[in-house]
Design an enzyme around this catalytic site. Structure first.
Site, short mmCIF file in Angstrom:
data_model
loop_
_atom_site.label_atom_id
_atom_site.label_comp_id
_atom_site.label_asym_id
_atom_site.label_seq_id
_atom_site.Cartn_x
_atom_site.Cartn_y
_atom_site.Cartn_z
CE LYS A 11 -3.93 -2.22 2.27
NZ LYS A 11 -5.13 -2.25 3.66
CE1 TYR A 51 -9.06 -3.55 -0.41
CE2 TYR A 51 -8.40 -1.88 -1.40
CZ TYR A 51 -8.41 -2.48 -0.35
OH TYR A 51 -7.22 -2.81 -0.67
CG PHE A 59 -13.76 0.78 6.30
CD1 PHE A 59 -13.29 0.32 5.92
CD2 PHE A 59 -14.45 0.15 7.52
CE1 PHE A 59 -13.50 -0.96 5.23
CE2 PHE A 59 -14.53 -1.29 7.09
CZ PHE A 59 -13.76 -2.19 5.94
NE ARG A 87 -6.28 -13.53 4.98
CZ ARG A 87 -6.32 -12.42 4.99
NH1 ARG A 87 -6.74 -11.46 3.60
NH2 ARG A 87 -7.19 -11.45 6.04
CB THR A 93 -6.25 -5.77 9.77
OG1 THR A 93 -6.92 -6.90 8.97
CG2 THR A 93 -6.72 -4.70 9.75
CG ASN A 114 -3.67 -3.09 6.72
OD1 ASN A 114 -3.17 -2.61 5.92
ND2 ASN A 114 -4.44 -3.46 7.16
CG HIS A 117 -5.11 -6.29 -0.43
ND1 HIS A 117 -6.43 -6.23 0.13
CD2 HIS A 117 -5.14 -7.31 -1.13
CE1 HIS A 117 -7.70 -6.80 -0.33
NE2 HIS A 117 -6.43 -7.79 -1.30
CD GLU A 128 -8.31 -9.34 -3.56
OE1 GLU A 128 -8.88 -9.39 -2.70
OE2 GLU A 128 -7.26 -9.95 -2.80
#
Length: 140
Positions: A11, A51, A59, A87, A93, A114, A117, A128
């Site tokens: 990100k 998203y 959010f 993950r 998160t 964070n 993703h 995705e």
């Protein structure tokens, strides 16, 4: 074990911190092969489309504006149980709750910023990956 592909995004906060190489190195050291990679800047519309599943959540606006705020690195990772492996590497998160040694513990600034993703399931990963990459862009 299943050979899987998963999407990963570094990100804007991760790119701004200059930790792209550190994060990609963690993937490779964990046995995940990078089969597609690009540096890009998402438009607000692209972030909203990606998203869209979160559109009704409070959010959503903050998330999509943040994701369009700077460059991101998008990759497709391949390996045995790649989704769960990625993950595990990412961590919780909330970086305050992330385990030591995880990407989010090391680099994330907050729940919102964070750093990474990752897809959460095989069907999500397929959707995705297709959102950002044509089949011809994936290395076999």
């Amino acid at each position: 074990m299943a050979l899987e592909r998963t999407l990963s995004i570094i990100k804007p906060d991760g790119v701004a911190q200059g930790v792209i190489g550190d994060i990609l190195n963690r993937f490779e050291k964990a046995g995940l092969k990078i089969v597609a990679l690009k540096l890009t800047q998402l438009s607000l519309q692209e972030a909203e489309g990606f998203y869209a599943v979160h559109r009704a959540r409070p959010f959503f606006g903050e998330l999509t504006e943040y994701m369009a705020s700077g460059p991101v690195v998008i990759s497709v990772l391949e390996g045995e149980n790649a989704i769960s492996a990625n993950r595990d590497l990412m961590g919780a998160t909330n970086p305050a709750e992330a385990a030591e040694g995880t990407i989010r513990k090391a680099f994330a600034r907050s729940i919102g910023e964070n750093t990474v993703h990752g897809s959460d399931a095989p069907d999500t990963a397929a959707t995705e990956i297709a959102y950002f990459f044509a089949t011809t862009e994936l290395v076999n």
